[in-house]
Design an enzyme around this catalytic site. Structure first.
Site, short mmCIF file in Angstrom:
data_model
loop_
_atom_site.label_atom_id
_atom_site.label_comp_id
_atom_site.label_asym_id
_atom_site.label_seq_id
_atom_site.Cartn_x
_atom_site.Cartn_y
_atom_site.Cartn_z
N TYR A 109 0.79 -1.23 0.00
CA TYR A 109 0.00 0.00 0.00
C TYR A 109 0.82 1.29 0.00
CZ TYR A 109 -4.60 -2.15 0.61
OH TYR A 109 -5.77 -2.82 0.41
N ASP B 119 -3.05 -18.46 1.47
CA ASP B 119 -4.06 -19.21 0.71
C ASP B 119 -4.74 -20.25 1.61
OD1 ASP B 119 -1.56 -20.45 0.79
OD2 ASP B 119 -1.60 -21.15 -1.28
N ASP C 216 -6.57 -6.92 4.14
CA ASP C 216 -7.72 -6.33 3.44
C ASP C 216 -8.62 -7.45 2.92
OD1 ASP C 216 -9.34 -4.36 2.15
OD2 ASP C 216 -8.31 -4.82 0.26
N ASP D 286 -12.60 -9.01 4.46
CA ASP D 286 -13.88 -9.08 3.75
C ASP D 286 -14.39 -10.52 3.82
OD1 ASP D 286 -13.77 -6.36 2.98
OD2 ASP D 286 -14.58 -6.79 1.00
C1 IPM Z 1 -10.57 -1.04 3.40
C2 IPM Z 1 -10.69 -0.55 1.97
C3 IPM Z 1 -9.45 0.27 1.60
C4 IPM Z 1 -8.24 -0.62 1.76
C5 IPM Z 1 -9.52 0.89 0.20
C6 IPM Z 1 -10.70 1.83 0.06
C7 IPM Z 1 -8.25 1.61 -0.19
O1 IPM Z 1 -10.87 -1.64 1.11
O2 IPM Z 1 -10.48 -0.19 4.30
O3 IPM Z 1 -10.62 -2.25 3.63
O4 IPM Z 1 -7.90 -1.38 0.85
O5 IPM Z 1 -7.61 -0.56 2.81
MN MN Z 2 -11.20 -3.53 2.13
#
Ligand code: IPM
Ligand code: MN
Ligand code: NAD
Length: 349
Positions: free
Chosen positions: A137, A220, A244, A248
């Site tokens: 990042y 993985d 990240d 999710d």
């Molecule tokens: C998160 C989001 C951000 C990230 C994006 C918007 C840059 O996906 O906060 O998880 O990847 O950190």
């Molecule tokens: Mn994210």
């Protein structure tokens, strides 16, 4: 003494969910140990479209020196090229405030909410620590011969000993307050230099925490295990990019992005709290957004500010509305964003 909190609703559903989080905060304000002052900021896509401002001049210093926390919604708007406002504001604050711990709990609040067959609230209760200030990042890289068939595109994966060590230590420290298990996840089998550093640092630091069980999974396999056997995990620590993605996935196994909360933390400094989800342009402005991720992030913020009992009260109220299905459609309920926020306020009262 007073806690000054910057409120940055941002774009899309960020605005809708932050409004509900603020109501919860205001309802609890009289019971807080330290009084709280909320200062609202209009940073986001609309502001950028109006005057090309992302993070205004002096704002960073003002946040760093005069605010104790930031309550953040979401940033993201198709009208802004390359989401430069999100890069400057959100990623900018994570980096410049040095918020190295991205803390993302993955906790199942009700058995009905997991898509994983046979798993219950006893099986899914983990804490992900995502490194938040380096890795892929950092924005080091560039294009060469852009737009031609010979184009070269590079983003460097930057890992420092200091950066890796401090997130690993934070994971061990937090595991001590939980079930005393840390799993570190990387891809050292392919990224031998960058993640070789993670492996070496992890082994060395684990020696200082003999009371904590230290284990390792390649990312993985970690993704697979979060689905197959989430009960294996207590604290999971990983890099910026992998964190990240895994969070999710974590949100998906406990009911979806609408519920997921996070803190971008540097202990003792002004830190930023936000739901894990984005601005969700597909549902923005319709009253469909689930505000519980934003409200749970507010609980995390209060904990950071030393307001443990208020934080626990919010978490209990969120758990209750989830159990009673007083929730939005993404969780199988019928309520609008505002009605769901109101159900949390009722549960608090
Ligand atoms: C998160 C989001 C951000 C990230 C994006 C918007 C840059 O996906 O906060 O998880 O990847 O950190
Ligand atoms: Mn994210
Ligand atoms: P998103 O998280 O905005 O949405 C993904 C899906 O989840 C969508 O279908 C959306 O409707 C649903 N969803 C998200 N939050 C919800 C909620 N609270 N209630 C109900 N459903 C919800 O991800 P995206 O669509 O990939 O990104 C949209 C924009 O947001 C992009 O510009 C992206 O860069 C940005 N983004 C910002 C942040 C942030 O500010 N922290 C985080 C992620 C994405």
């Amino acid at each position: 003494m007073k806690n000054k909190v910057a409120v940055v609703p941002g774009d899309g559903i960020g605005v809708e969910v932050t409004a509900e989080a603020v109501k919860v905060l205001e309802a609890l304000a009289p019971s807080l140990r330290t009084s709280i002052e909320l200062v609202h900021y209009d940073w986001g896509a609309e502001r950028w479209l109006k005057d090309r401002t992302t993070l205004p001049e002096g704002a960073f210093e003002d946040l760093r020196d005069h605010h104790q926390a930031i309550l953040f919604g979401a940033l993201g708007d198709p009208r802004v090229p390359e989401q430069i406002h999100a890069r400057d504001i959100l990623l900018g604050l994570r980096f410049r405030l040095d918020l190295y711990i991205n803390l993302r709990p993955v906790k199942l609040l009700d058995d009905r909410l997991t898509p994983l067959r046979g798993k219950t609230t006893r099986d899914i209760d983990m804490l992900v620590l995502r490194e938040n200030t380096e890795g892929l990042y950092v924005g080091v890289g560039g294009n060469f011969k852009k737009g031609t068939p010979d184009e070269i595109a590079i983003n460097e994966d930057v890992n420092t000993r200091k950066g890796v060590e401090r997130i690993l230590r934070a994971a061990f420290e937090m595991a001590r307050g939980r079930r005393k298990k840390v799993c570190m996840s990387d891809k050292a089998n392919a990224l031998t230099y960058a993640h070789g550093l993670w492996q070496r640092a992890f082994k060395e630091i684990a020696v200082d925490y003999k009371d904590v069980e230290a284990s390792h999974l390649y990312v993985d396999v970690a993704a697979m295990e979060m689905v197959r056997a989430p009960e294996r995990f207590d604290v999971l620590v990983t890099s910026n990019m992998f964190g990240d993605i895994l969070t999710d996935l974590g949100a998906a196994i406990v009911g979806g992005l609408g519920l997921a909360a996070s803190g971008n933390i540097h202990p003792g400094r002004c830190s930023l709290f936000e739901p894990v989800h984005g601005s969700a342009p597909d549902i923005a402005g319709k009253g469909l957004a689930n505000p519980l991720g934003a409200i749970s992030s507010t609980a995390m913020m209060l904990r950071h500010l030393g307001e443990e009992s208020a934080a626990t009260r919010i978490e209990a109220a969120v758990e209750r509305v989830v159990k009673e299905s007083r929730v939005t459609r993404d969780l199988g309920g019928k309520l609008s964003t505002q009605e769901c926020g109101k159900s949390v306020l009722d549960a608090l009262a």
